[in-house]
Design a protein around this motif. Structure first.
Motif, mmCIF file in Angstrom:
data_model
loop_
_atom_site.group_PDB
_atom_site.id
_atom_site.type_symbol
_atom_site.label_atom_id
_atom_site.label_comp_id
_atom_site.label_asym_id
_atom_site.label_seq_id
_atom_site.Cartn_x
_atom_site.Cartn_y
_atom_site.Cartn_z
ATOM 1 N N GLY A 1 0.825 -1.207 0.000
ATOM 2 C CA GLY A 1 0.000 0.000 0.000
ATOM 3 C C GLY A 1 0.857 1.253 0.000
ATOM 4 N N GLY A 2 1.935 1.225 0.772
ATOM 5 C CA GLY A 2 2.877 2.347 0.762
ATOM 6 C C GLY A 2 3.525 2.522 -0.593
ATOM 7 N N LYS A 3 3.833 1.414 -1.252
ATOM 8 C CA LYS A 3 4.413 1.487 -2.592
ATOM 9 C C LYS A 3 3.425 2.122 -3.574
ATOM 10 C CE LYS A 3 6.944 -1.259 -5.922
ATOM 11 N NZ LYS A 3 7.660 -2.504 -6.161
ATOM 12 N N LEU A 4 2.161 1.745 -3.454
ATOM 13 C CA LEU A 4 1.140 2.331 -4.328
ATOM 14 C C LEU A 4 1.075 3.841 -4.149
ATOM 15 C CD1 LEU A 4 -1.629 -0.358 -3.898
ATOM 16 C CD2 LEU A 4 -0.582 0.299 -6.074
ATOM 17 N N ALA A 5 1.069 4.298 -2.901
ATOM 18 C CA ALA A 5 0.928 5.728 -2.646
ATOM 19 C C ALA A 5 2.239 6.491 -2.854
ATOM 20 C CB ALA A 5 0.421 5.955 -1.219
ATOM 21 N N HIS A 6 3.319 5.991 -2.282
ATOM 22 C CA HIS A 6 4.543 6.782 -2.248
ATOM 23 C C HIS A 6 5.467 6.561 -3.435
ATOM 24 C CE1 HIS A 6 3.351 8.147 1.650
ATOM 25 N NE2 HIS A 6 3.210 6.893 2.059
ATOM 26 N N THR A 7 5.393 5.412 -4.077
ATOM 27 C CA THR A 7 6.214 5.167 -5.257
ATOM 28 C C THR A 7 5.444 5.463 -6.534
ATOM 29 O OG1 THR A 7 7.449 3.458 -4.078
ATOM 30 C CG2 THR A 7 7.632 3.460 -6.479
ATOM 31 N N PHE A 8 4.208 4.940 -6.608
ATOM 32 C CA PHE A 8 3.409 5.102 -7.832
ATOM 33 C C PHE A 8 2.496 6.320 -7.776
ATOM 34 C CE2 PHE A 8 3.675 0.221 -7.950
ATOM 35 C CZ PHE A 8 4.913 0.266 -8.575
ATOM 36 N N GLY A 9 2.329 6.940 -6.634
ATOM 37 C CA GLY A 9 1.530 8.154 -6.510
ATOM 38 C C GLY A 9 0.035 7.969 -6.688
ATOM 39 N N VAL A 10 -0.467 6.778 -6.369
ATOM 40 C CA VAL A 10 -1.899 6.528 -6.505
ATOM 41 C C VAL A 10 -2.653 7.429 -5.526
ATOM 42 C CG1 VAL A 10 -3.736 4.817 -6.250
ATOM 43 C CG2 VAL A 10 -1.562 4.178 -7.305
ATOM 44 N N ARG A 11 -3.586 8.187 -6.035
ATOM 45 C CA ARG A 11 -4.439 9.119 -5.292
ATOM 46 C C ARG A 11 -3.630 10.196 -4.562
ATOM 47 N NH1 ARG A 11 -9.478 8.640 -3.749
ATOM 48 N NH2 ARG A 11 -9.154 10.864 -3.700
ATOM 49 N N VAL A 12 -2.385 10.431 -5.006
ATOM 50 C CA VAL A 12 -1.561 11.499 -4.471
ATOM 51 C C VAL A 12 -1.624 12.653 -5.464
ATOM 52 C CG1 VAL A 12 0.805 12.165 -3.866
ATOM 53 C CG2 VAL A 12 -0.042 9.885 -3.280
ATOM 54 N N ALA A 13 -1.701 13.879 -4.966
ATOM 55 C CA ALA A 13 -1.767 15.047 -5.838
ATOM 56 C C ALA A 13 -0.552 15.081 -6.766
ATOM 57 C CB ALA A 13 -1.831 16.314 -5.001
ATOM 58 N N ASP A 14 -0.749 15.623 -7.967
ATOM 59 C CA ASP A 14 0.364 15.673 -8.925
ATOM 60 C C ASP A 14 1.441 16.660 -8.459
ATOM 61 O OD1 ASP A 14 -0.284 18.317 -9.759
ATOM 62 O OD2 ASP A 14 -1.612 17.553 -11.321
ATOM 63 N N GLU A 15 2.588 16.627 -9.143
ATOM 64 C CA GLU A 15 3.744 17.409 -8.707
ATOM 65 C C GLU A 15 3.501 18.909 -8.755
ATOM 66 O OE1 GLU A 15 7.122 15.961 -10.851
ATOM 67 O OE2 GLU A 15 7.118 14.076 -9.756
ATOM 68 N N ARG A 16 2.667 19.367 -9.682
ATOM 69 C CA ARG A 16 2.364 20.808 -9.720
ATOM 70 C C ARG A 16 1.636 21.223 -8.442
ATOM 71 N NH1 ARG A 16 0.798 19.233 -14.809
ATOM 72 N NH2 ARG A 16 -1.359 19.334 -14.114
ATOM 73 N N THR A 17 0.691 20.413 -8.024
ATOM 74 C CA THR A 17 -0.038 20.718 -6.797
ATOM 75 C C THR A 17 0.899 20.611 -5.591
ATOM 76 O OG1 THR A 17 -2.059 19.847 -7.781
ATOM 77 C CG2 THR A 17 -2.041 20.075 -5.394
ATOM 78 N N GLN A 18 1.757 19.611 -5.575
ATOM 79 C CA GLN A 18 2.698 19.444 -4.469
ATOM 80 C C GLN A 18 3.656 20.624 -4.383
ATOM 81 O OE1 GLN A 18 4.674 15.672 -4.913
ATOM 82 N NE2 GLN A 18 2.742 14.554 -5.001
ATOM 83 N N ALA A 19 4.053 21.163 -5.523
ATOM 84 C CA ALA A 19 5.016 22.263 -5.561
ATOM 85 C C ALA A 19 4.500 23.502 -4.835
ATOM 86 C CB ALA A 19 5.371 22.603 -7.002
ATOM 87 N N GLU A 20 3.177 23.660 -4.769
ATOM 88 C CA GLU A 20 2.602 24.816 -4.068
ATOM 89 C C GLU A 20 3.055 24.860 -2.609
ATOM 90 O OE1 GLU A 20 -1.634 24.557 -4.475
ATOM 91 O OE2 GLU A 20 -1.540 24.668 -6.672
ATOM 92 N N GLY A 21 3.294 23.703 -2.017
ATOM 93 C CA GLY A 21 3.724 23.643 -0.624
ATOM 94 C C GLY A 21 5.155 24.111 -0.411
ATOM 95 N N TYR A 22 5.913 24.258 -1.487
ATOM 96 C CA TYR A 22 7.313 24.642 -1.377
ATOM 97 C C TYR A 22 7.580 26.059 -1.885
ATOM 98 C CZ TYR A 22 7.858 19.824 -0.164
ATOM 99 O OH TYR A 22 7.738 18.606 0.467
ATOM 100 N N GLU A 23 6.505 26.775 -2.174
ATOM 101 C CA GLU A 23 6.667 28.178 -2.593
ATOM 102 C C GLU A 23 6.920 29.014 -1.340
ATOM 103 O OE1 GLU A 23 3.126 29.144 -4.740
ATOM 104 O OE2 GLU A 23 3.626 27.785 -6.394
ATOM 105 N N PRO A 24 7.760 30.042 -1.467
ATOM 106 C CA PRO A 24 8.033 30.890 -0.298
ATOM 107 C C PRO A 24 6.760 31.583 0.189
ATOM 108 C CG PRO A 24 9.521 31.396 -2.122
ATOM 109 C CD PRO A 24 8.505 30.446 -2.637
ATOM 110 N N LEU A 25 6.672 31.761 1.482
ATOM 111 C CA LEU A 25 5.552 32.503 2.057
ATOM 112 C C LEU A 25 5.676 33.979 1.706
ATOM 113 C CD1 LEU A 25 5.365 30.858 5.578
ATOM 114 C CD2 LEU A 25 3.720 30.616 3.716
ATOM 115 N N PRO A 26 4.548 34.673 1.578
ATOM 116 C CA PRO A 26 4.608 36.110 1.238
ATOM 117 C C PRO A 26 5.204 36.928 2.372
ATOM 118 C CG PRO A 26 2.314 35.358 1.406
ATOM 119 C CD PRO A 26 3.204 34.177 1.654
#
Length: 168
Positions: free
Chosen positions: A143-168
């Motif tokens: 199950g961890g492989k499905l989520a963390h390796t294959f990204g099943v039901r995990v937001a895509d990288e563009r959405t994930q990148a929002e969490g790494y943008e600098p705060l205003p």
């Protein structure tokens, strides 16, 4: 809204499965895992302690809670599984994960059915629970492989990148 095969597995097939980027299946698995691990601990305490009755009853109740919770978790997992494209490694991994979980549910059901008295834990019931925990560990790894390796039901990288943008 149509998505290409890899992206399709990131989106819920049904609102019941949880919103995009926040599936309900990983939340639901906490109940059976916690209940069954606690049941095995109670079994050990019943088998090694002086007052077996309270722990034997507790283990039985925990197994029932785990079985009910596992049905809910399985239904949510099947919804996510249908989003995996056929003929892929992710789908095969998901199928193995599902089969192992069904075997775990079966082992805990057997363990429950072998408990004919409230004051003792039959050794075969305990061994069925131990086998269930071992398979549950293997299934959890998949199950961890499905989520963390294959990204099943995990937001895509563009959405994930929002969490790494600098705060205003």
């Amino acid at each position: 809204m149509a998505h290409p095969p890899p992206a399709r597995s990131k989106y819920p097939r049904s609102p019941i499965a949880g919103p995009y980027g926040h599936p309900f299946h990983p939340i639901a698995i906490i109940i059976p895992i916690g209940a069954w691990v606690a049941a095995v601990i109670f079994d050990i305490l019943a088998l090694t302690g002086d007052d077996a009755s309270a722990f034997a009853v507790g283990a039985r109740i925990l197994i029932i809670i785990g079985l009910i919770g596992s049905v809910v978790a399985a239904l949510l997992g099947v919804i996510d599984w249908f989003g995996l494209p056929a003929g892929t490694t992710a789908r095969a991994t998901g199928t193995t994960h599902m089969v192992l979980n069904l075997a775990v549910m079966g082992l805990f059901l057997v363990s429950l059915l072998l408990r004919d008295r409230d004051d003792v834990v039959p050794m075969m019931a305990f061994l069925a629970s131990i086998a269930g925990i071992v398979l549950l560990g293997a299934s959890g790894w998949l199950g961890g492989k499905l989520a963390h390796t294959f990204g099943v039901r995990v937001a895509d990288e563009r959405t994930q990148a929002e969490g790494y943008e600098p705060l205003p």
